[in-house]
Motif scaffolding. Sequence first.
Motif, PDB file in Angstrom:
ATOM      1  N   TYR A  23       0.849  -1.199   0.000  1.00 17.33           N
ATOM      2  CA  TYR A  23       0.000   0.000   0.000  1.00 17.33           C
ATOM      3  C   TYR A  23       0.887   1.253   0.000  1.00 17.33           C
ATOM      4  N   ALA A  24       1.931   1.245   0.825  1.00 17.28           N
ATOM      5  CA  ALA A  24       2.835   2.413   0.876  1.00 17.28           C
ATOM      6  C   ALA A  24       3.600   2.570  -0.444  1.00 17.28           C
ATOM      7  N   ILE A  25       4.000   1.441  -1.038  1.00 17.10           N
ATOM      8  CA  ILE A  25       4.719   1.523  -2.324  1.00 17.10           C
ATOM      9  C   ILE A  25       3.830   2.161  -3.386  1.00 17.10           C
ATOM     10  N   SER A  87      12.803  -0.372   9.533  1.00 22.01           N
ATOM     11  CA  SER A  87      11.613  -0.186   8.685  1.00 22.01           C
ATOM     12  C   SER A  87      10.402  -0.292   9.578  1.00 22.01           C
ATOM     13  N   VAL A  88       9.410   0.564   9.372  1.00 25.24           N
ATOM     14  CA  VAL A  88       8.184   0.479  10.169  1.00 25.24           C
ATOM     15  C   VAL A  88       7.006   0.926   9.307  1.00 25.24           C
ATOM     16  N   TYR A  89       5.977   0.096   9.285  1.00 25.79           N
ATOM     17  CA  TYR A  89       4.797   0.360   8.444  1.00 25.79           C
ATOM     18  C   TYR A  89       3.537   0.010   9.227  1.00 25.79           C
ATOM     19  N   VAL A  90       2.577   0.925   9.169  1.00 27.11           N
ATOM     20  CA  VAL A  90       1.307   0.720   9.880  1.00 27.11           C
ATOM     21  C   VAL A  90       0.180   0.848   8.848  1.00 27.11           C
ATOM     22  N   ASP A  91      -0.805  -0.016   8.956  1.00 26.53           N
ATOM     23  CA  ASP A  91      -1.957   0.043   8.048  1.00 26.53           C
ATOM     24  C   ASP A  91      -2.580   1.444   8.085  1.00 26.53           C
ATOM     25  N   ARG A  95      -3.077   4.351  11.668  1.00 25.79           N
ATOM     26  CA  ARG A  95      -1.974   5.294  11.905  1.00 25.79           C
ATOM     27  C   ARG A  95      -2.364   6.332  12.944  1.00 25.79           C
ATOM     28  N   HIS A  96      -1.331   6.946  13.510  1.00 24.10           N
ATOM     29  CA  HIS A  96      -1.502   8.045  14.462  1.00 24.10           C
ATOM     30  C   HIS A  96      -2.199   7.573  15.741  1.00 24.10           C
ATOM     31  N   LYS A  97      -2.055   6.301  16.054  1.00 23.40           N
ATOM     32  CA  LYS A  97      -2.677   5.770  17.279  1.00 23.40           C
ATOM     33  C   LYS A  97      -1.623   5.162  18.197  1.00 23.40           C
ATOM     34  N   GLY A  98      -0.352   5.337  17.842  1.00 21.61           N
ATOM     35  CA  GLY A  98       0.713   4.854  18.730  1.00 21.61           C
ATOM     36  C   GLY A  98       1.329   3.525  18.339  1.00 21.61           C
ATOM     37  N   LEU A  99       0.812   2.848  17.292  1.00 25.36           N
ATOM     38  CA  LEU A  99       1.365   1.526  16.933  1.00 25.36           C
ATOM     39  C   LEU A  99       2.820   1.617  16.472  1.00 25.36           C
ATOM     40  N   GLY A 100       3.116   2.656  15.670  1.00 28.04           N
ATOM     41  CA  GLY A 100       4.486   2.817  15.168  1.00 28.04           C
ATOM     42  C   GLY A 100       5.473   2.969  16.313  1.00 28.04           C
ATOM     43  N   THR A 101       5.112   3.768  17.296  1.00 31.24           N
ATOM     44  CA  THR A 101       5.996   3.978  18.452  1.00 31.24           C
ATOM     45  C   THR A 101       6.183   2.668  19.219  1.00 31.24           C
ATOM     46  N   ALA A 119      17.478   5.281  10.311  1.00 28.35           N
ATOM     47  CA  ALA A 119      16.228   5.347   9.538  1.00 28.35           C
ATOM     48  C   ALA A 119      16.498   6.257   8.348  1.00 28.35           C
ATOM     49  N   VAL A 120      16.140   5.771   7.171  1.00 31.34           N
ATOM     50  CA  VAL A 120      16.381   6.503   5.921  1.00 31.34           C
ATOM     51  C   VAL A 120      14.994   6.931   5.424  1.00 31.34           C
ATOM     52  N   ILE A 121      14.717   8.233   5.512  1.00 28.14           N
ATOM     53  CA  ILE A 121      13.323   8.699   5.433  1.00 28.14           C
ATOM     54  C   ILE A 121      13.162   9.754   4.337  1.00 28.14           C
ATOM     55  N   THR A 122      12.143   9.572   3.488  1.00 28.31           N
ATOM     56  CA  THR A 122      11.804  10.617   2.528  1.00 28.31           C
ATOM     57  C   THR A 122      11.461  11.897   3.298  1.00 28.31           C
ATOM     58  N   ALA A 127       5.283  12.116   9.377  1.00 30.16           N
ATOM     59  CA  ALA A 127       4.887  11.133  10.395  1.00 30.16           C
ATOM     60  C   ALA A 127       6.086  10.283  10.803  1.00 30.16           C
ATOM     61  N   SER A 128       6.872   9.851   9.814  1.00 32.17           N
ATOM     62  CA  SER A 128       8.018   8.996  10.143  1.00 32.17           C
ATOM     63  C   SER A 128       9.097   9.797  10.886  1.00 32.17           C
ATOM     64  N   ILE A 129       9.309  11.041  10.473  1.00 29.14           N
ATOM     65  CA  ILE A 129      10.307  11.866  11.169  1.00 29.14           C
ATOM     66  C   ILE A 129       9.860  12.110  12.624  1.00 29.14           C
TER      67      ILE A 129
HETATM   68  C1  LIG Z   1       5.357   6.449   9.786  1.00 27.05           C
HETATM   69  C2  LIG Z   1       4.341   5.537  10.454  1.00 27.05           C
HETATM   70  C3  LIG Z   1       4.957   4.137  10.623  1.00 27.05           C
HETATM   71  C4  LIG Z   1       4.012   6.104  11.848  1.00 27.05           C
HETATM   72  O1  LIG Z   1       3.264   5.145  12.549  1.00 27.05           O
HETATM   73  P1  LIG Z   1       2.081   5.589  13.537  1.00 27.05           P
HETATM   74  O2  LIG Z   1       1.574   4.378  14.193  1.00 27.05           O
HETATM   75  O3  LIG Z   1       1.125   6.429  12.793  1.00 27.05           O
HETATM   76  O4  LIG Z   1       2.915   6.505  14.564  1.00 27.05           O
HETATM   77  P2  LIG Z   1       2.494   6.894  16.055  1.00 27.05           P
HETATM   78  O5  LIG Z   1       0.997   6.931  16.163  1.00 27.05           O
HETATM   79  O6  LIG Z   1       3.245   6.024  16.992  1.00 27.05           O
HETATM   80  O7  LIG Z   1       3.016   8.389  16.122  1.00 27.05           O
HETATM   81  C5  LIG Z   1       4.380   8.681  16.235  1.00 27.05           C
HETATM   82  C6  LIG Z   1       4.587  10.152  15.956  1.00 27.05           C
HETATM   83  O8  LIG Z   1       4.248  10.432  14.585  1.00 27.05           O
HETATM   84  C7  LIG Z   1       3.265  11.460  14.549  1.00 27.05           C
HETATM   85  N1  LIG Z   1       2.372  11.188  13.450  1.00 27.05           N
HETATM   86  C8  LIG Z   1       1.735  10.030  13.172  1.00 27.05           C
HETATM   87  N2  LIG Z   1       1.006  10.179  12.053  1.00 27.05           N
HETATM   88  C9  LIG Z   1       1.183  11.453  11.625  1.00 27.05           C
HETATM   89  C10 LIG Z   1       0.718  12.198  10.533  1.00 27.05           C
HETATM   90  N3  LIG Z   1      -0.104  11.658   9.620  1.00 27.05           N
HETATM   91  N4  LIG Z   1       1.129  13.482  10.389  1.00 27.05           N
HETATM   92  C11 LIG Z   1       1.965  14.024  11.273  1.00 27.05           C
HETATM   93  N5  LIG Z   1       2.461  13.360  12.348  1.00 27.05           N
HETATM   94  C12 LIG Z   1       2.072  12.098  12.519  1.00 27.05           C
HETATM   95  C13 LIG Z   1       2.562  11.368  15.878  1.00 27.05           C
HETATM   96  O9  LIG Z   1       1.958  12.598  16.219  1.00 27.05           O
HETATM   97  C14 LIG Z   1       3.712  11.063  16.793  1.00 27.05           C
HETATM   98  O10 LIG Z   1       4.479  12.225  16.995  1.00 27.05           O
HETATM   99  P3  LIG Z   1       4.432  13.045  18.366  1.00 27.05           P
HETATM  100  O11 LIG Z   1       5.101  12.169  19.367  1.00 27.05           O
HETATM  101  O12 LIG Z   1       5.219  14.258  18.022  1.00 27.05           O
HETATM  102  O13 LIG Z   1       2.975  13.269  18.622  1.00 27.05           O
HETATM  103  C15 LIG Z   1       2.992   5.448   9.653  1.00 27.05           C
HETATM  104  O14 LIG Z   1       2.545   6.767   9.410  1.00 27.05           O
HETATM  105  C16 LIG Z   1       3.136   4.723   8.337  1.00 27.05           C
HETATM  106  O15 LIG Z   1       3.008   3.508   8.278  1.00 27.05           O
HETATM  107  N6  LIG Z   1       3.399   5.451   7.247  1.00 27.05           N
HETATM  108  C17 LIG Z   1       3.542   4.851   5.924  1.00 27.05           C
HETATM  109  C18 LIG Z   1       4.793   4.003   5.840  1.00 27.05           C
HETATM  110  C19 LIG Z   1       6.015   4.793   6.224  1.00 27.05           C
HETATM  111  O16 LIG Z   1       6.131   5.960   5.907  1.00 27.05           O
HETATM  112  N7  LIG Z   1       6.954   4.101   6.911  1.00 27.05           N
HETATM  113  C20 LIG Z   1       8.218   4.705   7.297  1.00 27.05           C
HETATM  114  C21 LIG Z   1       9.200   4.666   6.163  1.00 27.05           C
HETATM  115  S1  LIG Z   1      10.709   5.487   6.674  1.00 27.05           S
END
Ligand SMILES: CC(C)(COP(=O)(O)OP(=O)(O)OC[C@H]1O[C@@H](n2cnc3c(N)ncnc32)[C@H](O)[C@@H]1OP(=O)(O)O)[C@@H](O)C(=O)NCCC(=O)NCCS
Length: 166
Positions: A23-25, A87-91, A95-101, A119-122, A127-129
Amino acid sequence: MKNIQLRKARKDDVPAINNILNYAIMNTNYNLNEKPRTLEDAYKWYDEHMTEGYPVYVAEVDGKVEGWASLSHFRAYSGYDTTAEVSVYVDKNYRHKGLGTLLVTELERDASRFHTLIAVITDNNTASISLHSRCGFVPMCTMRELAKKNNEYVDITFMTKRINKK
Ligand SMILES: CC(C)(COP(=O)(O)OP(=O)(O)OC[C@H]1O[C@@H](n2cnc3c(N)ncnc32)[C@H](O)[C@@H]1OP(=O)(O)O)[C@@H](O)C(=O)NCCC(=O)NCCS
């Protein structure tokens, strides 16, 4: 969210892991592949991680895999063996519910053999940063136009975390 379980990925999680990745790709420039990964390649990726001892974790919500994270070999030179790439990916619906953390925190518990995580991030992936900053990663540099996806050059930010003083 109820019933969140973090655990090591099993082989039968590979299709769910691959769907979340694909989905991310197909919908973002956060992953810099342009074509979806085949299931065959996904199984190969999983088997290589298990053989080489690189961890893969999944997050289940109510019994369904909704996110995953892994460590991988960073570059194919033995001098980089002390570094692993996150690498970390959430459906998209979770997202934005703490799963990534939760996933990155769990990965780190399994990362003590490494000196540095990277972490090598676009650069537009806020969100990833944010996620990696929250987990203690520090932005080291942004390299301009280091990659290209869908005919657009992409800036890449490198974030690292020193996790083991040895
Ligand atoms: C990046 C990703 C893994 C984050 O996972 P997540 O479960 O949404 O992250 P969390 O809920 O744990 O949030 C972690 C931080 O990201 C922030 N965040 C999450 N989603 C966000 C969004 N859409 N926009 C801005 N900030 C966001 C949260 O606010 C939190 O930051 P804070 O501590 O400053 O509040 C998820 O957005 C994702 O799967 N993205 C697509 C794939 C991807 O980009 N993977 C990383 C490749 S490097």
